[in-house]
Design a protein around this motif. Structure first.
Motif, mmCIF file in Angstrom:
data_model
loop_
_atom_site.group_PDB
_atom_site.id
_atom_site.type_symbol
_atom_site.label_atom_id
_atom_site.label_comp_id
_atom_site.label_asym_id
_atom_site.label_seq_id
_atom_site.Cartn_x
_atom_site.Cartn_y
_atom_site.Cartn_z
ATOM 1 N N ALA A 1 0.743 -1.681 -0.021
ATOM 2 C CA ALA A 1 0.336 0.056 0.299
ATOM 3 C C ALA A 1 1.095 1.108 -0.057
ATOM 4 C CB ALA A 1 -0.979 0.082 1.215
ATOM 5 N N ILE A 2 2.155 1.159 0.504
ATOM 6 C CA ILE A 2 2.654 2.466 0.555
ATOM 7 C C ILE A 2 3.153 2.806 -0.839
ATOM 8 C CG2 ILE A 2 5.370 3.211 1.649
ATOM 9 C CD1 ILE A 2 4.643 2.091 4.041
ATOM 10 N N ASP A 3 3.856 1.723 -1.507
ATOM 11 C CA ASP A 3 3.953 2.024 -2.794
ATOM 12 C C ASP A 3 3.688 2.462 -3.448
ATOM 13 O OD1 ASP A 3 6.698 0.802 -2.193
ATOM 14 O OD2 ASP A 3 5.719 -1.039 -3.065
ATOM 15 N N GLN A 4 1.929 1.747 -3.182
ATOM 16 C CA GLN A 4 0.500 3.160 -3.916
ATOM 17 C C GLN A 4 0.444 3.460 -3.929
ATOM 18 O OE1 GLN A 4 -2.519 0.646 -3.439
ATOM 19 N NE2 GLN A 4 -1.676 -1.531 -4.428
ATOM 20 N N ALA A 5 0.521 4.704 -2.551
ATOM 21 C CA ALA A 5 0.648 6.065 -2.378
ATOM 22 C C ALA A 5 1.515 6.817 -3.022
ATOM 23 C CB ALA A 5 0.938 5.745 -0.414
ATOM 24 N N GLY A 6 2.921 6.046 -3.466
ATOM 25 C CA GLY A 6 3.972 6.687 -3.966
ATOM 26 C C GLY A 6 4.690 7.173 -3.228
ATOM 27 N N ILE A 7 5.319 6.291 -1.871
ATOM 28 C CA ILE A 7 6.360 6.834 -0.851
ATOM 29 C C ILE A 7 6.813 5.635 -0.623
ATOM 30 C CG2 ILE A 7 6.659 6.683 1.633
ATOM 31 C CD1 ILE A 7 3.241 7.739 2.034
ATOM 32 N N THR A 8 8.322 6.565 -0.688
ATOM 33 C CA THR A 8 9.085 5.121 -0.669
ATOM 34 C C THR A 8 10.691 5.597 0.476
ATOM 35 O OG1 THR A 8 9.573 6.103 -3.403
ATOM 36 C CG2 THR A 8 12.249 5.420 -1.640
ATOM 37 N N LEU A 9 10.358 3.961 1.195
ATOM 38 C CA LEU A 9 11.286 3.334 2.392
ATOM 39 C C LEU A 9 12.687 3.690 2.150
ATOM 40 C CD1 LEU A 9 8.723 1.512 3.925
ATOM 41 C CD2 LEU A 9 8.576 3.734 4.253
ATOM 42 N N ARG A 10 13.986 4.386 2.882
ATOM 43 C CA ARG A 10 14.952 4.372 2.553
ATOM 44 C C ARG A 10 15.772 3.850 3.637
ATOM 45 N NH1 ARG A 10 13.524 9.247 0.714
ATOM 46 N NH2 ARG A 10 12.716 9.287 -1.606
ATOM 47 N N GLY A 11 16.658 2.501 3.484
ATOM 48 C CA GLY A 11 17.756 2.744 4.583
ATOM 49 C C GLY A 11 17.081 1.617 6.203
ATOM 50 N N GLN A 12 16.757 2.326 7.206
ATOM 51 C CA GLN A 12 16.374 2.238 7.973
ATOM 52 C C GLN A 12 14.858 2.291 8.194
ATOM 53 O OE1 GLN A 12 18.935 2.126 11.403
ATOM 54 N NE2 GLN A 12 20.715 2.162 10.896
ATOM 55 N N ASP A 13 14.674 3.951 7.432
ATOM 56 C CA ASP A 13 13.047 3.471 7.068
ATOM 57 C C ASP A 13 12.381 2.114 7.937
ATOM 58 O OD1 ASP A 13 14.290 6.341 6.713
ATOM 59 O OD2 ASP A 13 13.179 6.381 5.109
ATOM 60 N N THR B 1 17.616 7.744 10.905
ATOM 61 C CA THR B 1 19.475 7.570 10.590
ATOM 62 C C THR B 1 19.922 6.776 12.115
ATOM 63 O OG1 THR B 1 18.922 9.942 11.792
ATOM 64 C CG2 THR B 1 18.801 9.787 9.613
ATOM 65 N N GLY B 2 20.958 6.307 11.298
ATOM 66 C CA GLY B 2 21.235 5.404 12.779
ATOM 67 C C GLY B 2 23.036 5.623 12.658
ATOM 68 N N LEU C 1 23.148 3.997 17.877
ATOM 69 C CA LEU C 1 22.057 5.514 18.093
ATOM 70 C C LEU C 1 20.763 5.346 16.555
ATOM 71 C CD1 LEU C 1 25.052 7.053 19.164
ATOM 72 C CD2 LEU C 1 23.618 5.995 20.752
ATOM 73 N N ARG C 2 20.346 6.089 17.374
ATOM 74 C CA ARG C 2 19.280 5.773 16.071
ATOM 75 C C ARG C 2 18.233 7.520 16.039
ATOM 76 N NH1 ARG C 2 14.835 1.931 15.050
ATOM 77 N NH2 ARG C 2 13.896 2.650 16.335
ATOM 78 N N THR C 3 17.723 8.031 15.256
ATOM 79 C CA THR C 3 16.873 9.799 15.515
ATOM 80 C C THR C 3 15.854 8.930 14.915
ATOM 81 O OG1 THR C 3 19.367 10.204 15.343
ATOM 82 C CG2 THR C 3 16.619 11.838 14.292
ATOM 83 N N VAL C 4 14.731 9.203 14.801
ATOM 84 C CA VAL C 4 13.599 8.714 14.444
ATOM 85 C C VAL C 4 13.325 10.038 14.319
ATOM 86 C CG1 VAL C 4 11.312 7.612 14.501
ATOM 87 C CG2 VAL C 4 13.431 7.038 15.663
ATOM 88 N N ASN C 5 12.630 10.641 12.916
ATOM 89 C CA ASN C 5 11.573 12.027 12.443
ATOM 90 C C ASN C 5 12.560 12.734 13.311
ATOM 91 O OD1 ASN C 5 10.034 10.178 10.853
ATOM 92 N ND2 ASN C 5 8.440 10.172 12.469
#
Length: 447
Positions: free
Chosen positions: A250-262, A284-285, A328-332
């Motif tokens: 469904a994310i692909d159909q919405a045109g949203i791309t996940l990258r790396g650790q997303d 990002t981590g 170590l992670r940074t979320v949004n």
């Protein structure tokens, strides 16, 4: 008057004759299959029968009137009837048999019904004597299961012109929006089954064509209905209609791309539900390695060579070192708590071993008992068994140096030994050297 059904042969009716002709009645004894009635009946060959009177010839129009001729015929018939009473008695029971046969024929005709039997769309016309649907199915050797359907019902009474419809049940292994269940349908196509089961198929994904037929053995059917799903990503809200099998699809159909650790706020492989709101998390981590000390343990061992109350450190403990790797992670844009992902021991800790004395401590030393040892202890160390001078060279109640202490049989440091042992060692030292080891406070022994 009894009238036989059309086309049914009646042996008791006279043969058809032409107008103006006459046929005498048949001899009752010659009628087939009908027994003579009554006791003492005279056999047919012994009967005496009056000969028939010949009919007068027809007169011409100018001759005898027709009324007179008819009267003459009636008179002759009455005469013959009066001459044959036994024949009449035999004809009455035969007439009753004819009436019975006629009634049975009428019941036979009434019970016979014409109906139509429709089995799975194949229709045929039947003549049946069955009273209801259940009896008709039994006559046709049709045994229906719990999931088969017949219309009207089994107890429905049959009438001429009725139509009976039979539909067989078919099993369907249905996966509807990710939920698996086994259902039964009497529909013969996938489209009919969906309508019968009340499944909303507009915009849905079907694993099989809607026009596909369903065999008696059934089929597997995967249906994913169209749902509304909302995604929160990069500060924007996106709502789509989808029949996707997974959140990731469904994310692909919405045109949203996940990258790396997303990732997403729900499992990307889970089934997206109607009205669900899903957050996309941009991650990002990095990694960080830290060395962390490992505390040592202490082991205590009894030593019979040491006096009770004496503890000596035979082996000093040393801490170990452990190398820990943290993620170590940074979320949004928000930093998260570090997460330990691996550990490695760089150096193992060394166990500390402490010897504990179990030997009974002597208190008396000949030549030294009776002296003021408390006064000496007060003068040298303020009466404190663990006292140490500022230089760290002397310790205990009597300020022994380590060499002198161990020379007197002591273990470890004097300040670590019990007060009674320190006094015992001080007495031994006095016997060998007098008060010289305490040049300032030695006078307290005698004061």
């Amino acid at each position: 008057m009894y009238e036989p059904p059309q086309g049914l042969y009646d042996p008791f009716l006279p043969e058809p004759r032409e107008a103006g002709s006459y046929a005498p009645p048949a001899d009752p004894d010659e009628l087939p299959h009908l027994p003579r009635q009554g006791a003492g009946t005279t056999p047919a060959e012994e009967l005496t029968e009056t000969p028939h009177e010949p009919l007068a010839p027809l007169a011409d129009p100018a001759g005898e009137p027709e009324g007179e001729r008819a009267g003459a015929r009636r008179s002759a018939r009455r005469k013959r009837t009066g001459d044959r009473p036994d024949a009449l008695r035999r004809l009455v029971p035969q007439a009753l048999v004819v009436a019975f046969l006629a009634g049975g024929t009428s019941a036979f005709i009434v019970s016979d019904k014409t109906v139509r039997l429709n089995v799975e769309g194949s229709s045929r016309t039947l003549h049946t004597f069955a009273d209801d649907v259940e009896e008709l199915l039994a006559d046709e050797n049709m045994s229906l299961g719990a999931h088969d359907a017949v219309t009207p019902g089994h107890d429905h009474g049959l009438s001429a012109g009725d139509e009976i419809t039979v539909r067989y049940g078919r099993p369907v292994a249905l996966t509807l929006d990710g939920e698996h269940r086994r259902v039964w349908t009497t529909a013969r196509t996938v489209d009919g089954a969906l309508r019968q089961l009340g499944v909303r198929a507009e915009g849905a994904y079907l694993s099989t064509s809607r026009s596909a037929s369903i065999a008696r053995e059934g089929l597997d059917l995967d249906v994913r209905t169209e749902r509304t799903v909302t995604f929160m990503a990069d500060g924007r809200e996106r709502t789509i209609r989808t029949n996707a099998a997974t959140v990731h699809e469904a994310i692909d159909q919405a045109g949203i791309t996940l990258r790396g650790q997303d990732t997403t706020s729900v499992d990307p492989d889970s089934f997206p539900r109607e009205g669900q709101t899903i957050s996309v998390m941009r991650i990002t981590g990095s990694q960080e390695v830290r060395e962390v000390p490992i505390d040592f343990t202490t082991e205590r061992r009894d030593d019979p060579t040491l006096f009770k109350g004496t503890e000596v450190v035979a082996q000093r403990g040393e801490k170990g070192v452990e190398r820990v790797t943290y993620a170590l992670r940074t979320v949004n844009g928000v930093k998260q708590k570090p997460r330990k992902i691996s550990t490695e021991t760089v150096r193992r800790p060394t166990t500390q071993i402490v010897k504990v004395g179990t030997k009974a401590m002597p208190t008396a030393v000949q030549g030294a008992d009776g002296l003021n040892w408390d006064g000496l202890a007060q003068c040298e160390a303020g009466g404190r068994p663990n006292a140490v001078d500022p230089s760290g060279t002397y310790g205990g109640l009597y300020q022994f140096d380590v060499r002198t202490w161990q020379g007197l049989g002591g273990k470890g440091r004097p300040q670590d030994a019990p007060a009674a042992e320190q006094t015992f060692r001080a007495k031994k030292l006095y016997v060998s050297r007098g008060a010289s080891p305490w040049p300032v406070c030695g006078r307290k022994l005698h004061g």
